[in-house]
Write an enzyme that holds these catalytic residues in place. Structure first.
Site, short mmCIF file in Angstrom:
data_model
loop_
_atom_site.label_atom_id
_atom_site.label_comp_id
_atom_site.label_asym_id
_atom_site.label_seq_id
_atom_site.Cartn_x
_atom_site.Cartn_y
_atom_site.Cartn_z
N HIS A 1 -3.38 2.65 34.56
CA HIS A 1 -3.20 1.73 33.22
C HIS A 1 -3.27 2.50 31.99
CE1 HIS A 1 -4.73 -1.09 30.30
NE2 HIS A 1 -3.51 -1.55 30.64
N GLU B 1 -0.46 4.96 31.73
CA GLU B 1 0.85 4.08 31.32
C GLU B 1 0.89 3.83 29.79
OE1 GLU B 1 1.72 -0.20 30.24
OE2 GLU B 1 0.48 -0.38 32.19
N HIS B 2 -0.36 3.66 29.27
CA HIS B 2 -0.35 3.44 27.60
C HIS B 2 0.01 4.99 27.21
CE1 HIS B 2 -2.68 -0.29 26.29
NE2 HIS B 2 -2.35 -0.32 28.03
N GLU C 1 -8.37 -4.33 24.92
CA GLU C 1 -7.53 -5.10 25.93
C GLU C 1 -8.15 -5.75 27.00
OE1 GLU C 1 -4.38 -2.95 27.85
OE2 GLU C 1 -3.58 -4.59 28.87
#
Lengths: 465, 455
Positions: free
Chosen positions: A90, A93-94, A170
Site C-alpha cells: 500500500h 501504491e502511494h 490514513e
C-alpha cells in the site's frame, strides 16, 4: 479478501463495492441483448489479447459517452509482503505518484486533472490497481504516463518519508478512529493465524513506521513488470484502436522474471474464538461471526456459486431469511446480514452479523442469530427459495454493464485473483445451474466448521443494552 | 440541501459530494446531449435523454421544498417517510411489495433533503410496467402500517446512535447546530432519539397529503423510453397526486457562530476538523468564480493548495478539502480534514493561512487555466450510467438553469476572470470569521468554547 485500501483517497468507493459485494452479485448480462433474465453466457463481452512481453490486455467497449476508464492491475498485494514489512504494498501504491525522470513528484495527478480527468489507486491483499478516467482523446497520454511509472519510478527520501506520515494518518483516520474497523481488523487477525490475510492491508502501525524507501524500491522491482500486470480499458474504444497504443507504451517494457506467489497455508485450527471490543465510542453494539469459505480460485467443489445464492436467500434485502426472522418477526435486531465475496487468490470468508433492537440483550440476539444458522444447517433451503434467488440475481446482474468503471473493476479483480474471462462471462449460466442440494451442501461445508471467530462490538461494561 | 447534507458522513464523503456538486458547474462533452422536453397528456413536464443502447430506464423526481421543515417535536418525519413508502402500498403488504421490487430487479428509493423530497426509480425495460405501477402505489397508496413504522423507526434510531460514535458525524452536527440555530438547517434530517418516538402513522399520512403535489414536482428521465411512452408513464405515476399543496415555505437563514472555535473532547487518535463561513448560492452571479476558486483551494483533490500544504509537503493528514454547499436558503463554504492530535494546531494554522492567501493573492494565471480545463473537461465522466445522467438532468432542472444549460456551462466557466476570482475570494474568505469545530484531543488550539463531546 474484501479489504481494499484505496490509498490516496476514497474515490474508488463506488467501485470497491463491486468486488466486496456481499449479497448482491455484480456480474451481469449485456446491453442491448434481449432483456436480461435469461441465463445466457456473456456478461461484459470483453475483447482480449496479450502483448509479446506477456502483459494481458482487456477491452470493454462502451460507446455511450466519449470517455474511457484506463486501469493497470498488478498481481501483487499486501498478502505478498515480506514478514516485518506489513503495509509496503500500500505504501508503494502511494509512492507511485512520486515521479519519474519525466514526471515530477505529484505531477501525475495534476496532469490528469489539468486534462479534465480523475485518477487514483487502491491496494488489496491480492492486487494493486491504478486508474484514470479521462476523455477518449486523452487515453494515449495516460497510457504513456502509466507505462512510464511502471518502469521508471524514481524515489527520493524527500518525497518518501512525508508520505509515510500520510499513510500513518490514513490508518488513524480509517481504522483507529473507527471502532467498527478496529474490531474488523482484530477478527481478521484472529481468523488467520498464519496466513497473511490476518495482517491488515494498510499494515501494523509499529511496522509502518519502519518502512523505508529501499523496501519500497525492492517491492517495486520485484513485482512491477508488464508480465505481472493486466491492462483493462473500458469505454469509447475498441481493441483494434487500443492495440497499437498498448504495444507502443506497455509493449516496449521488457518482461522480467516474477517470483511465484508463495502464500503459507493455514495450520489446522480446531478452536472457536471470540474477540470483544468495548469502547466508549460504541453506541450501537453488534455481533459478527466469520468462517473460512472457498474463493473462486480455491474451490475444488464449485461451491462459490452456491454460496452466492445462499447469501441472496439469507441476506438479499428485506424479504431475506435473516431480515424477516430477526427484524420483522422476532424483532430482536435492527439489522441482520450474511456476507460472502469469492474474489480472492486464497480462501475467502463468510460472515453473519446483526445489531440488536433497543432493549434486546446481546445474548438474546445471538441466540436468535445462531438459531437461524442452525435452522439452515438442519432443514436447508428449498428449491423454491433457490429459484427465486437465482432469478433475482440474474435480473440484478442485467445492470452490470450500465457503468463505465464497474466492468473494468470487476474484470480486473477477477483476472488478478486467478479467474479467467470465461469464468466471468459464464457467471449467469453458473448461477442459474445452482440447485438447492448444492446450496445446502455448501452451507453445511462452511457453517459446520467450529473454528469460527465471533466478534462483539460493545459499549463499556454496564451499558450493554 | 438535498442529499448533500444528509449523506455527508465524513470528510472524505464530503469531498466526493463536493465533486458531485461541482459536476454541475462543469461542462458538456463535445458531443452535446440531446435533452427533450416532454409534457404528458395530463400536463406533467419532464426532461428526457432518450437512449436505447441499454434496456434500462432511470426516472428521477423531486417535490421542491417538501419536507424541509418537520413539525416541532416530530423532527425526522420526512426522512421516516422515505423509509416507509415501499413498506406496503396498494394491494401489497410490506413483504409482498419488497418481493415485487426484488424479484423484478426494480430499484425504487426516496431521499429527504432540506430543500426537497426526492425519489428515484431504475428498471429494466421489460419490467417497466410493473415498476411504474409500484412507484404509483408507493406515492399514492402507501400503507404506513404501525408494525413497519416501528421497525423503520428502530432502524433509524440505531443508525443515529451508531453515528454518535463517529467523530466526523459529531463535528458536522455541531457545525450545523451552531451555524443555523432554530432553523431547519441546524437540525438533523433524521430527527432525534426524542422526536422519533412521537411520530405516528397519521403524521406520515398528513405529510404525504400536504407535501406531494404536482405543483412542486420536477421530473427527469434517461434511457430506453420514447417521449410518448414517457408522457404516459408520467401520468401513470404522478397523475393521481393533487394539483396543489400549501406547505409553508422555509425562511432564509443567516449563518451564526462566525469566528468561534468549538472543541468537543473525545479520546480519539485523531482530531477531526470542520470549518466554514457563508458561501454562495447556486443562483449567485459569483457561483462560477467561486467554483473555480474552490477547485484550486481545496476542491481539486491532490493538486489543491490545501492538499499540497497539509498532506504532500508535511504529511499532516490523509486528506483535507474545501467545498461549496449551496442550499436554497443559505450557503456555506467549508473545509475539513483530520490529523493526529499533536499536530492539529499546526494543520489548522495552515488551512487558515491558505484561506488568507487566497483572499489576498487570488490565483496564478496557470492555476486559473488549469482549473478551467479540469472543470470543463471532467464533466463527461459523470455520464457513465443511465441513472447518473438522469440525476444530473434533475439537478439542472431543480436549479432552474435552463434546458440548454449543459451546452452553455463551458462558456460560463471559461468566462471567469482573475478579477472575478479576486472579488469572490475577498468576499467569501476571511479566516477570522470561520466557524471551526474540532472533535478529538487537539494540541496547539485555543477554543472559544468547549462542548461535551459525548464521551
Amino acid at each position: 479478501m474484501p479489504a481494499l485500501f484505496p490509498a490516496r483517497r476514497l474515490a474508488a468507493a463506488g467501485l470497491l463495492a463491486l468486488t466486496m459485494t456481499v449479497a448482491a452479485p455484480t456480474a451481469p448480462v449485456p446491453f442491448g441483448a434481449p432483456p436480461a433474465l435469461a441465463a445466457e453466457k456473456g456478461v461484459f463481452f470483453p475483447e482480449s489479447f496479450t502483448l509479446a512481453n506477456g502483459m494481458q490486455v482487456v477491452v470493454i467497449p462502451n460507446h455511450r459517452v466519449p470517455v474511457v476508464t484506463h486501469m493497470v492491475w498488478y498481481k501483487v498485494g499486501a498478502a505478498d509482503e515480506d514478514r516485518g514489512q506489513s503495509g509496503i504494498a500500500h505504501f508503494l501504491e502511494h509512492l507511485m505518484f512520486k515521479g519519474t525522470d519525466v514526471i515530477q513528484p505529484g505531477e501525475f495527478s495534476r496532469i490528469v486533472a489539468k486534462n479534465g480527468g480523475r485518477d487514483n489507486a487502491f491496494t488489496s491483499y491480492d492486487y494493486t490497481a491504478y486508474y484514470q478516467n479521462v476523455a477518449r482523446d486523452r487515453l494515449e497520454m495516460v497510457m504513456r504516463m502509466e507505462a512510464d511509472r511502471m518502469a521508471n519510478l524514481k524515489l527520493t527520501d524527500a518525497v518518501v518519508y512525508p508520505e509515510r506520515d500520510v499513510i500513518i494518518e490514513e490508518r488513524r483516520q480509517r481504522i483507529e478512529n473507527e471502532p467498527a474497523d478496529r474490531i474488523g481488523e482484530q477478527i481478521n487477525a484472529t481468523m488467520f493465524v498464519h496466513h497473511p490475510y490476518g495482517t491488515p492491508v494498510i499494515g501494523w502501525p509499529q511496522e509502518m513506521s519502519t518502512l523505508t524507501r529501499e523496501m519500497a524500491e525492492r517491492f517495486y522491482k520485484t513485482w512491477y513488470t508488464p508480465n505481472n500486470a493486466i491492462l483493462v480499458v473500458s469505454g469509447d474504444v475498441t481493441a483494434a484502436e487500443l492495440k497499437p497504443l498498448a504495444e507502443r507504451y506497455y509493449g516496449a517494457i521488457p518482461a522480467r522474471p516474477v517470483p511465484e506467489r508463495k502464500r503459507v497455508a493455514e495450520p489446522p485450527i480446531s478452536a472457536s474464538r471470540q474477540v470483544e471490543l468495548r469502547d466508549a465510542e460504541v453506541r450501537q453494539p453488534s455481533v459478527r461471526r466469520t468462517w473460512i469459505a472457498p474463493s473462486y480460485r480455491v474451490d475444488p467443489d464449485r461451491q462459490a456459486y452456491a454460496l452466492q445464492v445462499l447469501a441472496e436467500i439469507m441476506s438479499g434485502g428485506s424479504t431475506s431469511r435473516l431480515y424477516r426472522s430477526l427484524v420483522v418477526d422476532q424483532k430482536v435486531a435492527t439489522s441482520a446480514w450474511l456476507g460472502y465475496g469469492p474474489t480472492s487468490w486464497d480462501m475467502a470468508t463468510l460472515s453473519v452479523g446483526a445489531s440488536p433492537a433497543a432493549g434486546v440483550t446481546m445474548d438474546k440476539l445471538e441466540a436468535a442469530l445462531w438459531g437461524e444458522v442452525d435452522r439452515l444447517l438442519k432443514t436447508g433451503v428449498t428449491e423454491e427459495e433457490v429459484a427465486t434467488a437465482r432469478k433475482r440475481m440474474l435480473a440484478a446482474a442485467a445492470y452490470a454493464r450500465d457503468s463505465l468503471t464497474g466492468p473494468a473493476q470487476t474484470l480486473g479483480a477477477a483476472l488478478a485473483t486467478g479467474q479467467s474471462l470465461d469464468d466471468v462471462e459464464s457467471w449467469p449460466v453458473r448461477i442459474d445451474s445452482v440447485t438447492a442440494e448444492q446450496v445446502n451442501a455448501a452451507a453445511r461445508a462452511v457453517l459446520s466448521q467450529t473454528n469460527h471467530v465471533t466478534g462483539l462490538l460493545l459499549p463499556p461494561t454496564g451499558k450493554d443494552s | 440541501m438535498s442529499a448533500r447534507h444528509n449523506s455527508m458522513r465524513s470528510g472524505i464523503a464530503a469531498f466526493f459530494l463536493a465533486i458531485v456538486a461541482m459536476a454541475l458547474t462543469a461542462p458538456l462533452p463535445a458531443r452535446a446531449m440531446d435533452i427533450k422536453r416532454v409534457v404528458s397528456p395530463g400536463g406533467i413536464e419532464a426532461w428526457l435523454v432518450e437512449d436505447h443502447k441499454v434496456p434500462v430506464l432511470a426516472l428521477e423526481w423531486a417535490f421542491e421544498g417538501a419536507g424541509g421543515s418537520d413539525p416541532k417535536g416530530k423532527e425526522g418525519l420526512a426522512n421516516l417517510v422515505t423509509t416507509m413508502l415501499d413498506e406496503g402500498a396498494g394491494p401489497y403488504d410490506s413483504q409482498a411489495f419488497q418481493a415485487r421490487l426484488q424479484d423484478n430487479a426494480i430499484a425504487l428509493g426516496f431521499d429527504a433533503g432540506r430543500d426537497g423530497f426526492s425519489g428515484s426509480l431504475r428498471t429494466l425495460t421489460e419490467r417497466r410496467g410493473e415498476a411504474l405501477e409500484l412507484t404509483r402505489l408507493a406515492l399514492t397508496e402507501p400503507h404506513f402500517a404501525q408494525e413497519a413504522l416501528d421497525r423503520m423507526r428502530a432502524s433509524i434510531m440505531a443508525s443515529l446512535k451508531r453515528d454518535l460514535g463517529d467523530p466526523n458525524y459529531v463535528a458536522r452536527r455541531q457545525f450545523y447546530a451552531t451555524a443555523f440555530p432554530g432553523h431547519p438547517y441546524g437540525g438533523e434530517i433524521r430527527g432525534t432519539l426524542d422526536s422519533l418516538p412521537a411520530i405516528a402513522p397519521d403524521d406520515l399520512r398528513a405529510f404525504v397529503k400536504g407535501q406531494f403535489g404536482r405543483d412542486r414536482l420536477v421530473v427527469a428521465a434517461t434511457g430506453d423510453i420514447s417521449p410518448e411512452e414517457l408522457g404516459k408513464a408520467l401520468d401513470i405515476v404522478f397523475g393521481g397526486l393533487p394539483a396543489r399543496t400549501d406547505a409553508p415555505a422555509i425562511p432564509d437563514a443567516t449563518m451564526a457562530g462566525l469566528g468561534q472555535t468549538i472543541l468537543l473532547p473525545r479520546p480519539t487518535a485523531q482530531t477531526v476538523m470542520l470549518m466554514g463561513q457563508p458561501g454562495v448560492k447556486r443562483d449567485d452571479p459569483d457561483w462560477y468564480a467561486a467554483s473555480v476558486m474552490n477547485y484550486v483551494l481545496g476542491g481539486g483533490g491532490f493538486g489543491s493548495r490545501l492538499m499540497e500544504e497539509v498532506r504532500e509537503k508535511r504529511g499532516l493528514s490523509y486528506g483535507v478539502y474545501s467545498y461549496l454547499i449551496p442550499m436554497d436558503h443559505a450557503a456555506v463554504v467549508m473545509a475539513g480534514g483530520s490529523t493526529v492530535n499533536a499536530k492539529a494546531g499546526q494543520a489548522l494554522d495552515i488551512i487558515r493561512q491558505e484561506w488568507a492567501r487566497m483572499a489576498r493573492d487570488g490565483l496564478t494565471d496557470q492555476e486559473l487555466a488549469d482549473a478551467k480545463t479540469y472543470l470543463t473537461g471532467s464533466f463527461p465522466l459523470q455520464l457513465g450510467s443511465t441513472q447518473s445522467i438522469a440525476r444530473i438532468l434533475l439537478q439542472v432542472k431543480r436549479d432552474e438553469l435552463g434546458i440548454d444549460y449543459l451546452n452553455q456551462r463551458d462558456r460560463y466557466i471559461n468566462a471567469v476572470t482573475q478579477a472575478d476570482i479576486k472579488r469572490v475570494a475577498q468576499r467569501l474568505l476571511d479566516p477570522a470569521k470561520l466557524l471551526t469545530v474540532l472533535v478529538g484531543k487537539p494540541e496547539g488550539v485555543s477554543p472559544t468554547r468547549t462542548v461535551d463531546g459525548g464521551s
